[in-house]
Motif scaffolding. Structure first.
Motif, PDB file in Angstrom:
ATOM      1  N   ASN A   7     -15.842 -15.478  85.372  1.00 43.02           N
ATOM      2  CA  ASN A   7     -15.525 -15.742  86.768  1.00 43.02           C
ATOM      3  C   ASN A   7     -16.825 -15.934  87.527  1.00 43.02           C
ATOM      4  OD1 ASN A   7     -14.497 -15.969  89.326  1.00 43.02           O
ATOM      5  ND2 ASN A   7     -13.911 -13.816  89.516  1.00 43.02           N
ATOM      6  N   PHE A   8     -17.165 -17.209  87.785  1.00 41.26           N
ATOM      7  CA  PHE A   8     -18.402 -17.525  88.487  1.00 41.26           C
ATOM      8  C   PHE A   8     -18.172 -17.772  89.987  1.00 41.26           C
ATOM      9  CE2 PHE A   8     -18.928 -19.157  84.130  1.00 41.26           C
ATOM     10  CZ  PHE A   8     -20.052 -18.457  83.745  1.00 41.26           C
ATOM     11  N   ASP A   9     -16.958 -17.597  90.456  1.00 45.68           N
ATOM     12  CA  ASP A   9     -16.592 -18.075  91.788  1.00 45.68           C
ATOM     13  C   ASP A   9     -16.547 -16.948  92.810  1.00 45.68           C
ATOM     14  OD1 ASP A   9     -16.245 -20.596  90.608  1.00 45.68           O
ATOM     15  OD2 ASP A   9     -14.149 -20.154  90.113  1.00 45.68           O
ATOM     16  N   VAL A  10     -17.287 -17.135  93.890  1.00 44.99           N
ATOM     17  CA  VAL A  10     -17.140 -16.301  95.079  1.00 44.99           C
ATOM     18  C   VAL A  10     -16.125 -16.938  96.020  1.00 44.99           C
ATOM     19  CG1 VAL A  10     -18.348 -15.318  97.075  1.00 44.99           C
ATOM     20  CG2 VAL A  10     -19.492 -15.424  94.853  1.00 44.99           C
ATOM     21  N   LEU A  11     -16.138 -18.286  96.060  1.00 44.95           N
ATOM     22  CA  LEU A  11     -15.168 -19.058  96.837  1.00 44.95           C
ATOM     23  C   LEU A  11     -14.170 -19.731  95.905  1.00 44.95           C
ATOM     24  CD1 LEU A  11     -17.587 -20.903  99.311  1.00 44.95           C
ATOM     25  CD2 LEU A  11     -16.401 -18.731  99.684  1.00 44.95           C
ATOM     26  N   LYS A  12     -13.085 -20.198  96.465  1.00 47.42           N
ATOM     27  CA  LYS A  12     -12.080 -20.918  95.711  1.00 47.42           C
ATOM     28  C   LYS A  12     -12.565 -22.332  95.420  1.00 47.42           C
ATOM     29  CE  LYS A  12      -7.194 -22.258  95.815  1.00 47.42           C
ATOM     30  NZ  LYS A  12      -5.939 -22.264  96.616  1.00 47.42           N
ATOM     31  N   ARG A  13     -12.292 -22.832  94.217  1.00 44.99           N
ATOM     32  CA  ARG A  13     -12.672 -24.195  93.849  1.00 44.99           C
ATOM     33  C   ARG A  13     -11.751 -25.208  94.540  1.00 44.99           C
ATOM     34  NH1 ARG A  13     -14.176 -24.083  87.347  1.00 44.99           N
ATOM     35  NH2 ARG A  13     -15.608 -22.305  87.460  1.00 44.99           N
ATOM     36  N   SER A  14     -12.328 -26.350  94.876  1.00 39.16           N
ATOM     37  CA  SER A  14     -11.552 -27.439  95.467  1.00 39.16           C
ATOM     38  C   SER A  14     -11.417 -28.575  94.450  1.00 39.16           C
ATOM     39  CB  SER A  14     -12.226 -27.953  96.738  1.00 39.16           C
ATOM     40  OG  SER A  14     -13.397 -28.687  96.420  1.00 39.16           O
ATOM     41  N   THR A  61     -42.971 -11.577  95.849  1.00 35.20           N
ATOM     42  CA  THR A  61     -41.529 -11.367  95.742  1.00 35.20           C
ATOM     43  C   THR A  61     -41.223 -11.262  94.259  1.00 35.20           C
ATOM     44  OG1 THR A  61     -40.958 -13.735  95.581  1.00 35.20           O
ATOM     45  CG2 THR A  61     -41.015 -12.764  97.809  1.00 35.20           C
ATOM     46  N   ILE A  62     -40.029 -10.794  93.923  1.00 35.77           N
ATOM     47  CA  ILE A  62     -39.603 -10.734  92.526  1.00 35.77           C
ATOM     48  C   ILE A  62     -38.274 -11.476  92.398  1.00 35.77           C
ATOM     49  CG2 ILE A  62     -38.906  -9.281  90.592  1.00 35.77           C
ATOM     50  CD1 ILE A  62     -41.859  -9.115  91.150  1.00 35.77           C
ATOM     51  N   HIS A  63     -38.253 -12.453  91.488  1.00 42.12           N
ATOM     52  CA  HIS A  63     -37.042 -13.207  91.184  1.00 42.12           C
ATOM     53  C   HIS A  63     -36.446 -12.696  89.877  1.00 42.12           C
ATOM     54  CE1 HIS A  63     -34.233 -16.371  90.351  1.00 42.12           C
ATOM     55  NE2 HIS A  63     -34.933 -16.853  89.350  1.00 42.12           N
ATOM     56  N   TRP A  64     -35.123 -12.565  89.864  1.00 47.16           N
ATOM     57  CA  TRP A  64     -34.404 -12.041  88.698  1.00 47.16           C
ATOM     58  C   TRP A  64     -33.808 -13.243  87.974  1.00 47.16           C
ATOM     59  CZ3 TRP A  64     -36.140  -7.289  88.847  1.00 47.16           C
ATOM     60  CH2 TRP A  64     -36.514  -6.784  90.083  1.00 47.16           C
ATOM     61  N   HIS A  65     -34.584 -13.776  87.066  1.00 51.95           N
ATOM     62  CA  HIS A  65     -34.319 -15.088  86.484  1.00 51.95           C
ATOM     63  C   HIS A  65     -33.075 -15.076  85.602  1.00 51.95           C
ATOM     64  CE1 HIS A  65     -35.940 -19.101  85.123  1.00 51.95           C
ATOM     65  NE2 HIS A  65     -34.945 -18.884  84.282  1.00 51.95           N
ATOM     66  N   GLY A  66     -32.129 -15.969  85.948  1.00 56.15           N
ATOM     67  CA  GLY A  66     -30.899 -16.101  85.191  1.00 56.15           C
ATOM     68  C   GLY A  66     -29.731 -15.330  85.782  1.00 56.15           C
ATOM     69  N   ILE A  67     -30.010 -14.389  86.685  1.00 60.92           N
ATOM     70  CA  ILE A  67     -28.947 -13.640  87.356  1.00 60.92           C
ATOM     71  C   ILE A  67     -28.382 -14.530  88.464  1.00 60.92           C
ATOM     72  CG2 ILE A  67     -28.355 -11.565  88.632  1.00 60.92           C
ATOM     73  CD1 ILE A  67     -29.143 -11.080  85.712  1.00 60.92           C
ATOM     74  N   ASP A  68     -27.082 -14.802  88.433  1.00 58.19           N
ATOM     75  CA  ASP A  68     -26.464 -15.716  89.395  1.00 58.19           C
ATOM     76  C   ASP A  68     -26.494 -15.193  90.819  1.00 58.19           C
ATOM     77  OD1 ASP A  68     -25.889 -17.416  87.342  1.00 58.19           O
ATOM     78  OD2 ASP A  68     -23.786 -16.883  87.173  1.00 58.19           O
ATOM     79  N   GLN A  69     -26.618 -13.890  90.992  1.00 58.09           N
ATOM     80  CA  GLN A  69     -26.560 -13.263  92.321  1.00 58.09           C
ATOM     81  C   GLN A  69     -25.275 -13.649  93.045  1.00 58.09           C
ATOM     82  OE1 GLN A  69     -28.415 -10.917  92.834  1.00 58.09           O
ATOM     83  NE2 GLN A  69     -30.411 -11.266  91.907  1.00 58.09           N
ATOM     84  N   LEU A  70     -24.166 -13.612  92.320  1.00 56.46           N
ATOM     85  CA  LEU A  70     -22.866 -13.945  92.900  1.00 56.46           C
ATOM     86  C   LEU A  70     -22.507 -12.910  93.965  1.00 56.46           C
ATOM     87  CD1 LEU A  70     -21.089 -14.794  89.538  1.00 56.46           C
ATOM     88  CD2 LEU A  70     -21.809 -16.432  91.275  1.00 56.46           C
ATOM     89  N   GLY A  71     -22.497 -13.350  95.218  1.00 57.35           N
ATOM     90  CA  GLY A  71     -22.230 -12.455  96.332  1.00 57.35           C
ATOM     91  C   GLY A  71     -23.443 -11.694  96.817  1.00 57.35           C
ATOM     92  N   TRP A  72     -24.617 -11.948  96.238  1.00 61.41           N
ATOM     93  CA  TRP A  72     -25.859 -11.256  96.633  1.00 61.41           C
ATOM     94  C   TRP A  72     -26.962 -12.282  96.918  1.00 61.41           C
ATOM     95  CZ3 TRP A  72     -25.345  -5.951  96.897  1.00 61.41           C
ATOM     96  CH2 TRP A  72     -24.272  -5.391  96.209  1.00 61.41           C
ATOM     97  N   PRO A  73     -26.750 -13.254  97.798  1.00 60.35           N
ATOM     98  CA  PRO A  73     -27.709 -14.358  97.953  1.00 60.35           C
ATOM     99  C   PRO A  73     -29.077 -13.944  98.481  1.00 60.35           C
ATOM    100  CG  PRO A  73     -26.079 -14.406  99.710  1.00 60.35           C
ATOM    101  CD  PRO A  73     -25.606 -13.388  98.732  1.00 60.35           C
TER     102      PRO A  73
END
Length: 628
Positions: free
Chosen positions: A349-356, A77-89
């Motif tokens: 903007n690191f958020d896919v969901l709203k913070r609680s 597999t290939i991991h993209w190190h440091g990329i948050d993958q926000l919305g691309w889990p």
């Protein structure tokens, strides 16, 4: 060394020559030279080069990378190190966590959209394949950058052993033996005992007084390296992809997976050839090995009217120390990453969901505790799933029932994070399992480094240093920290437990942001992020031997909010070949169940028959009684 067209080659005077035709020079572009040794090692590479091809794109640009597995025997597999993958889990690239591994002959389409510019990298996330050469730079460019791409340079640092491949070294390490690195490579190039192998050369043209950016990546796997350009200070401007207020240093300690971007301070430097030097630092005291030196060269062109700097000042500043100071080197100012401050007025903007408003604190202790000395977190040796945890959660078993405060176990260790919550993690390295500083990486997130607590070093200071573990952490109320496994740590100060904001020295104003951070031997590191990126994210020590042996866990983050995974994601699982009820070869316990059911059925049938007979006889008797 081998050229695909020319055949075997050898190194001489920093050039390559054909073995068959010794006077014929060979271009180095198609040759993996490593340290110039004429030995044959097994490598796994991307596009037949080490490092693999560098990938460049712009922030917020969607990219598709098709990874084709042309190996005969191994999955990847290939991991993209440091990329948050926000919305691309599903694109994080961790075997048996976010996907099934890519089998020989298969391919996987990685599509994602990095939000933030910076220096990142890619590497295999199966076993220790990245140590076999499967890695490369992944650079996300700013839309408008003051430094042109032609003036940006890559520095990828790694240890190297030309006698044994990394799989052999790993197995040797697992058997409690060790074979040292024999050299250090910069961008896949180095030398062995002054064998004049080709080195990495950087050219800086100052004619237009332009700036030059160096992007340094720690692609090694065993421990820290000490980087410097003697006589030229370094102005550090980013770490792990995020801008900081510039910090002028002389040397940088870089651990596996970390990145530091810097510019050279050329104010008092004339034209000429300058050495790049890299040393191996060993053990918990970070003793420098002088028998192995990694070297590169920097050519500075177009002199200025200034005089070349020849300072008699022997003091220097070293960045990223795991100590408050170096007790055996009083001429060195040792500073940690917490002295770095984030650039102000930059909103991310690191958020896919709203913070609680929820806040949860987790204590995670990294080490080799107890009698088992498992490579573990909180005494739990991570056992890899046999399914893809992200896409096959119902087939996953994450119970760790055999673990307690002073007992280790093996399990698929997982933490569930509540959606939207503020997450405080206290990463500690204390107790009877503390051995060495750990570089810890979290997938799916970057985090703020709020504080690092160091061990204390009591006088007298000498080369025989006795570190005392930091006492802010309480491992066990009944045991001294050094005798405890520290699987269920907490703060010794109760007020700190009530609110992490009560902790002295914590930086909530402008903390540095990273995705890989050191947890110092005998100390701790406090980090913060928000659980707003749904997915299953891997967290582990980035020293390969530690990770492979079990120093890892999974973060199950707001899984209920996970939607729109790619269709037709491959599935995988072990095959147990369990027979069904209709099988003629049923196990004995199942036969017993069948027999009991048959007996019960017959008994019920007999009871029914007897009941019917009694009812018929009673009815007949009533019909026979009455007036004649």
């Amino acid at each position: 060394m081998n050229d695909p067209d020319v055949g075997p080659v050898f190194a001489q005077n920093s050039k390559l020559y054909s073995v068959k035709h010794p006077n014929k020079e060979v271009a180095i572009e198609n040759v993996i030279t490593a340290d110039g040794s004429n030995t044959t090692l097994k490598l796994i590479t991307a596009n037949q080069s080490m490092p693999g091809p560098s990938i460049f794109l712009y922030e917020n640009q969607k990219i598709t990378i098709i990874v084709q597995n042309n190996l005969l025997n191994e999955a990847i597999t290939i991991h993209w190190h440091g990329i948050d993958q926000l919305g691309w889990p599903a694109m994080d690239g961790v075997a048996f966590v976010t996907q099934c591994p890519i089998l020989p002959g298969q391919y996987f389409n990685y599509t994602f959209q990095p939000r933030f510019s910076g220096t990142y990298w890619y590497h295999s996330h199966v076993g220790n394949q990245r140590d076999l050469g499967l890695f490369g730079a992944f650079i996300v460019l700013k839309q408008y950058d003051s430094i042109p791409l032609k003036d940006q340079h890559l520095i990828m640092l790694q240890e190297w052993n030309h006698m044994y491949d990394s799989t052999t070294l790993l197995k040797a390490g697992l058997e409690k033996t060790f074979t040292d690195p024999t050299s250090i490579l910069i961008n896949g190039k180095g030398e062995l005992e002054n064998n004049n192998a080709p080195l990495q050369v950087y050219e800086i043209d100052r004619q237009s007084w332009g700036r030059h950016l160096f992007r340094m990546i720690g692609v090694g796997s065993t421990g820290p390296l000490l980087f410097s350009v003697p006589e030229i200070p370094l102005n550090v401007i980013e770490t792990d992809g995020y801008p900081i207020e510039p910090k002028r240093v002389d040397e940088i300690i870089i651990y596996p997976a970390e990145r530091y971007d810097f510019e050279l301070d050329l104010l008092h430097v004339n034209d000429g050839l300058y050495n790049v030097t890299v040393y191996i630092l060993e053990g918990k005291f970070l003793k420098k090995r002088n028998d192995i030196i990694g070297r590169g060269l920097i050519k500075v062109k177009t002199p200025t009217s200034s005089v070349k700097m020849t300072s008699n000042n022997i003091s220097k500043t070293v960045l990223n120390c795991p100590f408050a100071f170096l007790p055996y080197d009083f001429h060195t100012k040792c500073i940690s990453v917490t002295t770095l401050k984030s650039q102000p007025f930059i909103n991310y903007n690191f958020d896919v969901l709203k913070r609680s408003r929820d806040t949860f604190t987790y204590f995670l202790n990294f080490g080799f505790p107890g009698k088992t000395q498992y490579s573990s977190i909180n005494g739990r040796k991570f056992i890899w799933p046999t399914v893809s945890a992200l896409t096959q959660p119902s087939d996953l078993n994450t119970l760790c029932n055999d673990c307690n405060n002073e007992n280790s176990c093996k399990c698929t260790y997982s933490l569930s994070l509540k959606a939207g919550a503020e997450i405080i993690m206290v990463l500690s390295n204390v107790g009877n399992g503390a051995v060495i500083t750990h570089p810890v990486h979290i997938h799916g997130h970057t985090f703020e480094v709020l504080k690092i607590g160091f061990p204390s070093i009591p006088p007298p200071y000498s080369n025989d240093i006795n570190f005392r573990q930091n006492e802010d952490i309480l491992c066990n109320k009944q045991l001294p920290n050094k005798e405890s496994q520290c699987n269920q740590a907490t703060w010794r100060n109760y007020n700190w437990s009530l609110n992490y904001r009560n902790i002295p020295g914590i930086n909530l104003h402008n903390p540095v942001r990273k995705d890989t951070v050191i947890v110092p031997y005998g100390g701790y590191t406090i980090i913060r992020f928000w659980a707003t990126n749904p997915g299953v994210w891997f967290m582990h020590c980035h020293i390969d031997k530690h990770m492979v042996e079990g120093m890892a866990l999974m973060l199950n983050e707001s899984f209920e909010n996970l939607h729109d995974l790619p269709k037709d994601m491959p599935t995988c699982h072990s095959f147990k070949n369990q027979p069904t009820v209709g099988d003629e070869h049923l196990p004995k316990d199942l036969w017993l169940v069948v027999i009991v059911l048959l007996v019960v059925s017959v008994a019920l049938f007999l009871v029914l028959v007897i009941t019917i007979c009694i009812l018929i006889k009673s009815y007949t008797k009533r019909r026979g009684v009455g007036p004649g």
